[in-house]
Scaffold this motif. Structure first.
Motif, short mmCIF file in Angstrom:
data_model
loop_
_atom_site.label_atom_id
_atom_site.label_comp_id
_atom_site.label_asym_id
_atom_site.label_seq_id
_atom_site.Cartn_x
_atom_site.Cartn_y
_atom_site.Cartn_z
N UNK A 141 0.85 -1.20 0.00
CA UNK A 141 0.00 0.00 0.00
C UNK A 141 0.89 1.26 0.00
N UNK A 142 0.52 2.22 -0.85
CA UNK A 142 1.38 3.40 -1.04
C UNK A 142 1.07 4.50 -0.03
N UNK A 143 0.88 4.11 1.25
CA UNK A 143 0.33 5.06 2.22
C UNK A 143 1.24 6.27 2.49
N UNK A 144 2.55 6.10 2.23
CA UNK A 144 3.45 7.24 2.50
C UNK A 144 3.61 8.16 1.29
N UNK A 179 -7.48 3.33 -3.55
CA UNK A 179 -7.53 1.86 -3.44
C UNK A 179 -6.12 1.28 -3.36
N UNK A 180 -5.14 1.97 -3.98
CA UNK A 180 -3.74 1.51 -3.91
C UNK A 180 -3.10 1.96 -2.59
N UNK A 181 -3.88 2.62 -1.75
CA UNK A 181 -3.41 3.01 -0.43
C UNK A 181 -2.76 4.37 -0.37
N UNK A 182 -2.67 5.08 -1.52
CA UNK A 182 -1.92 6.33 -1.55
C UNK A 182 -2.61 7.45 -0.77
N UNK A 282 10.84 6.06 0.35
CA UNK A 282 9.59 5.63 0.99
C UNK A 282 9.49 4.10 1.07
N UNK A 283 10.47 3.42 0.49
CA UNK A 283 10.47 1.95 0.52
C UNK A 283 9.63 1.31 -0.57
N UNK A 284 9.37 2.04 -1.68
CA UNK A 284 8.53 1.49 -2.77
C UNK A 284 9.32 1.19 -4.04
N UNK A 285 10.64 1.25 -3.97
CA UNK A 285 11.42 1.09 -5.21
C UNK A 285 11.33 -0.33 -5.74
#
Lengths: 285, 192
Positions: A141-144, A179-182, A282-285
Motif C-alpha cells: 500500500x502506497x500510504x506514505x 484503493x492503492x493506499x496512496x 519511501x520503501x517502494x522502489x
C-alpha cells in the motif's frame, strides 16, 4: 475480460513507460487488450486545428477498423486521453448529427453502425473492476506517497462528448489511487490545462503554466503528480524548472508499484525527473 | 459601417455572427460578456484578444481582425471556456472554424510556428498514417528555422529510447491519403 485496444502513437515513443505499465497491470487483472488492426493516428490536436473534418474523419477510420473486426470486443479502449477525445468527438458527431454522419461516412468511406463504444482505460479500471478485486491485488500500500491527481483537459472536456463524470472535479484517478493506499491530496487544479503542444512553439509559456501547477501541488502537500495523459506527463516531466521538481507518474505505474509487479526499474528509467529517490526513500522502489 | 477599436481599424462583416452560427452551430449571439471564459483560459495572457473579446469582435463583424489574430492559434482547445460558459458557447469549436478559415484565406498568421507545427503534424500522418516524432520534429526545426531550442531535451528523449528512428507506414495508407484529399487538399488547395 477481453477488450479491443487503440494504443495511439505515443505508446512506442514518448509514453513507452505508460504502455509497459498498462501491459503489466492489465495482465495482472486478467484484462486482455487486443490491438485493432492497422489503426491510424487519431489526428491529435493538429488535425482539428487545421481542418475540422480532417479531425473527425481520421478517428472515424479507426472506428471503421474496429467495426470491421467483428470477432473482437465492441468496447474500444484507449489509454491516451487525446486519442479518447478525438475518437469520442468523431463518434459523437456520427451519432448525433445526421448531416455530419453522412459527410464523415463519405470522407472516411465506411458505414457507421454505432456498435462501437469508445472507452477510456481509466474509466474501465474504475467502473468495470470491483474495488475489492483491486484492493486484493495490493501488496505494498502506497500510504506514505502523497499525490495530486492531474487529469488535464482531454479526458473530461467537452463533457457532453466525453460523457465522463463531473468535468470540474473528476474522481476516477483519486479513487484508484486511494484503493492503492496512496495519500491523495485534494487540490483545485485537476483539470487545468498543461499548455499542450505549445510546449514546442512557446516553451516559456508552458514552463510558466507547469510551474504554477507544481506550486499548487506543493501547496497541497504532494510529493508527486499522477496522470493518465502522455502529453500532460511529458510537459510536467520536461518543463518543471527549479531545484526539486516533482516526479510525474502514470496512474498505471503506481498501480503496478502497489501491486508489486515486475519490470518497474525499466519504467522509471524512461522518466526525465528521476522518481527513484522518492520511491526508494519511501520503501517502494 | 466600419468600427474603430482602440488598437486597430476593423472592417465590418455584418453577417459574421450568422456565418459562425451557420458553420459551427455555436450560438455566439448568446454571449453576455460575463468573462468566465477568459478567467478560466490557461493562455489568455498570451492572446491578443481574450476569449470574451473574441465573442465581442464576432458581434462587431471583425472577421479580418480575428482571422489575423494571435488568439486563434494560441488556443489549445482545452475547452475550459465551454465547460464553464453559462450560455453553453463552445468557443473551442469557433476557434477551430476561424483557424480553418484563416488557413484557407492564406492570411499572414502572427503565430506562424503554431500553424506550421499543426501542418507538419498533419503531413506526418499523411506520410505514414501514424505520427513519427523524429521526422516531424526535424521538419519543424528546419522549416521554423528554430534550430537550437530544446536540443538538450530532444537528445535526452532520444537516449532514453523515447524517439524511435525509423517510421513505419500503415497498410491502409491510401485510405488516409484519400481522407486528406477530401478535406485538407479540397479546402486549402495550393495554400497547403
Amino acid at each position: 475480460m477481453k477488450l479491443s485496444y487503440y494504443p495511439g502513437c505515443t505508446v512506442h515513443s514518448t509514453a513507452i513507460e505508460y504502455s509497459r505499465s498498462i501491459d503489466a497491470v492489465s495482465q495482472a487483472l486478467g484484462i486482455e487488450l487486443r490491438e485493432i488492426e492497422d489503426w491510424n493516428c487519431c489526428g491529435a490536436a493538429a488535425a482539428h486545428s487545421i481542418h475540422r473534418d480532417l479531425g473527425l474523419a481520421l478517428p472515424a477510420r479507426n472506428i471503421a477498423q474496429a467495426q470491421n473486426q467483428a470477432e473482437m470486443s465492441r468496447d474500444l479502449v484507449t489509454s491516451c486521453p487525446g486519442c479518447f477525445n478525438a475518437l469520442k468527438r468523431a463518434d459523437y458527431a456520427l451519432k448525433k448529427d445526421e448531416d455530419a454522419r453522412r459527410e464523415i461516412e463519405e470522407i472516411a468511406d465506411f458505414h457507421y453502425s454505432g456498435e462501437i463504444n469508445i472507452r477510456s482505460l481509466i474509466e474501465i479500471l474504475t467502473n468495470d473492476i470491483a474495488a475489492e478485486t483491486l484492493r486484493g491485488k495490493v501488496k505494498k500500500p502506497l500510504e506514505k506517497l502523497k499525490l495530486v491527481c492531474y487529469y488535464g483537459c482531454a479526458l473530461v472536456r467537452p463533457h457532453a462528448v466525453t460523457g465522463l463524470e463531473n468535468p470540474e472535479n473528476p474522481m476516477m484517478m483519486d479513487t484508484l489511487m486511494e484503493l492503492m493506499g496512496a495519500d491523495v491530496r485534494d487540490w483545485s487544479y485537476k483539470t487545468d490545462c498543461c499548455g499542450a503542444d505549445l510546449a514546442l512553439t512557446h516553451a516559456d509559456l508552458v514552463t510558466t503554466i507547469v510551474g504554477r501547477l507544481a506550486d499548487h501541488a506543493r501547496e497541497a502537500g504532494a510529493d508527486a503528480f499522477v496522470t493518465s495523459c502522455g502529453l500532460c506527463q511529458a510537459n510536467l516531466d520536461m518543463r518543471q524548472s527549479g531545484p526539486d521538481p516533482l516526479p510525474v507518474f502514470y496512474f498505471t505505474e503506481l498501480m503496478g508499484t502497489a501491486m508489486d509487479l515486475p519490470g518497474r526499474d525499466g519504467w522509471w528509467r524512461k522518466h526525465i525527473i528521476n522518481p527513484m529517490s522518492l520511491l526508494s526513500g519511501l520503501g517502494y522502489a | 459601417m466600419d468600427y474603430q477599436l482602440s488598437n486597430c481599424a476593423i472592417k465590418s462583416a455584418p453577417d459574421f455572427s450568422n456565418e459562425i452560427i451557420g458553420e459551427t452551430g455555436v450560438r455566439v449571439d448568446r454571449c453576455y460578456q460575463c468573462m468566465t471564459c477568459t478567467l478560466g483560459c490557461p493562455v489568455a495572457e498570451a492572446m491578443d484578444y481574450p476569449p470574451n473579446q473574441v465573442m465581442r469582435l464576432i458581434d462587431l463583424g471583425a472577421r479580418e481582425v480575428l482571422l489575423g489574430s494571435k488568439t486563434i492559434w494560441m488556443c489549445v482547445s482545452c475547452e475550459n471556456c465551454f465547460a464553464r460558459c453559462p450560455n453553453e458557447i463552445d468557443t473551442g469549436a469557433v476557434m477551430d472554424y476561424l483557424r480553418e478559415e484563416a488557413t484557407a484565406a492564406g492570411v499572414k498568421v502572427p503565430e506562424e510556428r503554431i500553424q506550421l507545427l499543426h501542418r507538419l503534424f498533419a503531413e506526418n500522418i499523411r506520410a505514414f498514417g501514424k505520427v513519427h516524432e523524429a521526422t516531424m520534429l526535424m521538419n519543424y526545426k528546419l522549416k521554423s528555422r528554430d534550430f537550437f531550442s530544446d536540443m538538450g531535451l530532444g537528445l535526452k528523449l532520444f537516449l532514453k529510447g523515447k524517439i524511435p528512428l525509423f517510421p513505419a507506414k500503415i497498410a491502409g495508407l491510401d485510405k488516409v491519403k484519400k481522407i486528406f484529399g477530401k478535406t485538407y487538399d479540397k479546402k486549402f488547395g495550393d495554400k497547403s
